[in-house]
Design an enzyme around this catalytic site. Structure first.
Site, PDB file in Angstrom:
ATOM      1  N   SER A 125     -11.290   6.206  -7.391  1.00 32.13           N
ATOM      2  CA  SER A 125     -10.781   5.168  -6.615  1.00 32.13           C
ATOM      3  C   SER A 125      -9.656   4.666  -6.545  1.00 32.13           C
ATOM      4  O   SER A 125      -8.930   4.913  -7.739  1.00 32.13           O
ATOM      5  CB  SER A 125     -11.869   3.930  -6.952  1.00 32.13           C
ATOM      6  OG  SER A 125     -11.540   3.211  -8.007  1.00 32.13           O
ATOM      7  N   LYS A 126      -8.965   4.587  -5.384  1.00 30.30           N
ATOM      8  CA  LYS A 126      -7.695   4.067  -5.349  1.00 30.30           C
ATOM      9  C   LYS A 126      -7.239   2.794  -6.081  1.00 30.30           C
ATOM     10  O   LYS A 126      -6.076   2.572  -6.492  1.00 30.30           O
ATOM     11  CB  LYS A 126      -7.489   3.895  -3.856  1.00 30.30           C
ATOM     12  CG  LYS A 126      -5.873   3.566  -3.469  1.00 30.30           C
ATOM     13  CD  LYS A 126      -5.077   4.805  -3.593  1.00 30.30           C
ATOM     14  CE  LYS A 126      -3.568   4.516  -3.151  1.00 30.30           C
ATOM     15  NZ  LYS A 126      -2.864   5.040  -2.245  1.00 30.30           N
TER      16      LYS A 126
END
Length: 479
Positions: free
Chosen positions: A249-250
């Site tokens: 995930s960013k």
RNA sequence: GGCCCCUUGGUCAAGCGGUUAAGACACCACCCUUUCACGGUGGUAUCAUGGGUUCGAGUCCCGUAGGGGUCACCA
């Protein structure tokens, strides 16, 4: 059978992560393989999480990666609008219809009452309190402006079963599903409602999305059934992980498509690689362009278990693509990265590019590969010792002056010419050319590994620098 | 915690009752070679676990463990 229509429905919360891109890619590949349409829908019903500019990022990423949507907010289509906030009136209409059909009901409970419903695990579970309000009571509250939501009316018993193309038959007992909110008090629908309405209205035949919806799908089916609509085919996708425990995930600073582009990955390798995460082709060929993916993609190759993102393999793919590039294509892509190198401008650009072309997997490796051209300092003379080539410091001391002499007498400082000359010298001295070239290369680079061989590098350096570096090395040796 | 799902080498994975358990990345060795890289050849390494079913189980069933998801007026 009707035309296949798939969709990608991200919410504009700041970025398009790798997992999202893969979901989009699969939807696109499947639609195209079937001769169908792929549509983009923006799910911006959560006004609080909305991030400025993220819609544009979604457009840009999809277009740049070649995942082209046939319909979407910025390209139009017959099923618009494609942004949920612009469809608000529609949801209200269908929510009321669902109430009439008995699949939903008005709920006027306030936050405090909901709060009081908490169980020992801290989970609240709505108790259908408002389901039993009479028509008159409801109308009265509505008229006097009491805030309300519309909740789904989930049966208290029975089991919802459906067939997922990846995970097989999935069953969830209705008693385990809460009467979730369909229409929020601000008039906006929740995902749970909007996705059903929109997928139906937009004629979506195959719903491809992340596994997080696997167990909530039965409640969507309840709505399809209540409306008398045909359920879509479901394809849930396993997650892409950063490691065994964590999703990519960013939010955790994991790289996005854009970051990989910035790092100089060959574009096709990114799409190629993520296609391979959770899907495997029938053949053993893994390197595939988008067009080839379109041809070979099939849903039965999708796997159930999570896959860990392995940048090393993606790098390898990138390198494979780069190797196939013509010089001009390579130059075009490499130039921005070459400009970051200290060697840029000091040496012939094409020669630098040639040095590096077969040796990089991603473009950002270029500067470090060329570092030896501008960074030449005192080094460990033991580098002259190479067991295999039978070289030694003594031998270096002995032949370096000879090398210098022949090079000084050379007019044409080209690779071919240099090579011929130095090989000639090695024959004359009665040593192996490998040994002589090793010593020559160390002397002009001071490194054990370099992008290019002795003569190749000498050509790039030019006569003057080559000679001066040999002098430097001679001094070092005689110290 | 309830419910749903997952579990083949370090990683991606093929396999769909009988295989010497594919292939790829990575790693190692050798060959090629003007070092490195490329290329070539070969190699190390996997069925989470315990029970069943079966002549035969990575493949089917049950349990256990581990992991993930979900249980929001988020998607």
């Amino acid at each position: 059978m009707s035309k296949v229509r798939t969709r990608f429905a991200p919410s504009p919360t700041g970025y398009l992560h790798i997992g999202g891109l893969r979901t989009a890619l699969y939807g696109y590949l499947y639609a195209k393989k079937q001769g169908g349409d792929f549509v983009l829908r923006i799910e911006d019903t959560d006004t609080e999480r909305y991030v400025e500019g993220s819609v544009q990022i979604i457009y840009d990423t999809l277009k740049s990666s070649g995942v082209i949507y046939d319909e979407g907010p910025d390209v139009g289509g017959d099923y618009g609008p494609y942004i949920q906030s612009e469809r608000k009136a529609l949801y209200k209409e269908y929510a009321q219809k669902l109430v009439e059909l008995g699949g939903a009901y008005y709920c006027f409970c306030d936050k405090e009452r909901i709060e009081s419903l908490k169980d020992e695990n801290g989970n609240t579970r709505y108790d259908k309190h408002c389901l039993h309000l009479s028509k008159e009571e409801i109308q009265k509250k509505l008229d006097s402006g009491v805030p309300y939501v519309i909740r789904q009316n989930v049966p208290t018993e029975g089991t919802g079963t459906y067939h997922d193309l990846v995970y097989g038959d999935i069953s969830v007992d209705y008693k385990d599903i809460e009467d979730g909110i369909l229409l929020k008090s601000d008039g906006m629908p929740t995902y749970n409602f909007a996705n059903v309405i929109d997928d139906h209205l937009m004629g979506i035949t195959h719903v491809i999305r992340g596994i997080e919806y696997l167990s909530s799908t039965p409640k969507y089916n309840l709505m399809y059934d209540a409306f008398g609509w045909e359920r879509p085919v479901y394809i849930h996708l396993p997650p892409i992980m950063k490691d065994a425990q964590h999703k990519l995930s960013k939010r955790n600073g994991d790289a996005s498509y854009d970051d990989f582009i910035k790092k100089g990955y060959y574009k096709d390798s990114i799409i190629n690689y993520i296609a391979l995460l959770g899907w495997s082709p029938k053949s053993n060929v893994e390197k595939m362009t988008l067009d080839e993916l379109k041809e070979n993609f099939s849903l039965d190759g999708i796997s159930k278990s999570p896959s860990i993102f392995d940048e090393t393999k993606m790098k390898w793919l990138s390198g494979e693509y780069i190797k196939e590039l013509s010089f001009d294509e390579f130059k075009n892509l490499a130039l921005p990265f070459l400009k970051e190198s200290a060697a840029f401008g000091k040496f012939d650009t094409d020669k630098l590019l040639n040095l590096v072309k077969t040796r990089v997997q991603i473009m950002s490796e270029i500067p470090e590969k060329l570092e030896f051209l501008t960074d030449f300092n005192e080094y460990d003379v033991n580098l002259f010792v190479n067991e295999k080539q039978k070289t030694s410091i003594e031998l270096a001391k002995e032949i370096l002056p000879e090398i210098k002499e022949v090079l000084a007498g050379l007019d044409e400082f080209t690779n071919a010419n240099l090579f011929e000359t130095l090989v000639g010298l090695s024959t004359k001295l009665g040593i192996k050319k490998q040994a002589l070239l090793w010593i020559a290369r160390i002397a002009i680079t001071g490194r054990s590994a370099t992008a290019g061989g002795a003569t190749e590098i000498a050509e790039v350096l030019g006569k003057e620098q080559t000679i001066s570096r040999i002098d430097f090395s001679l001094n070092l040796l005689n110290k």
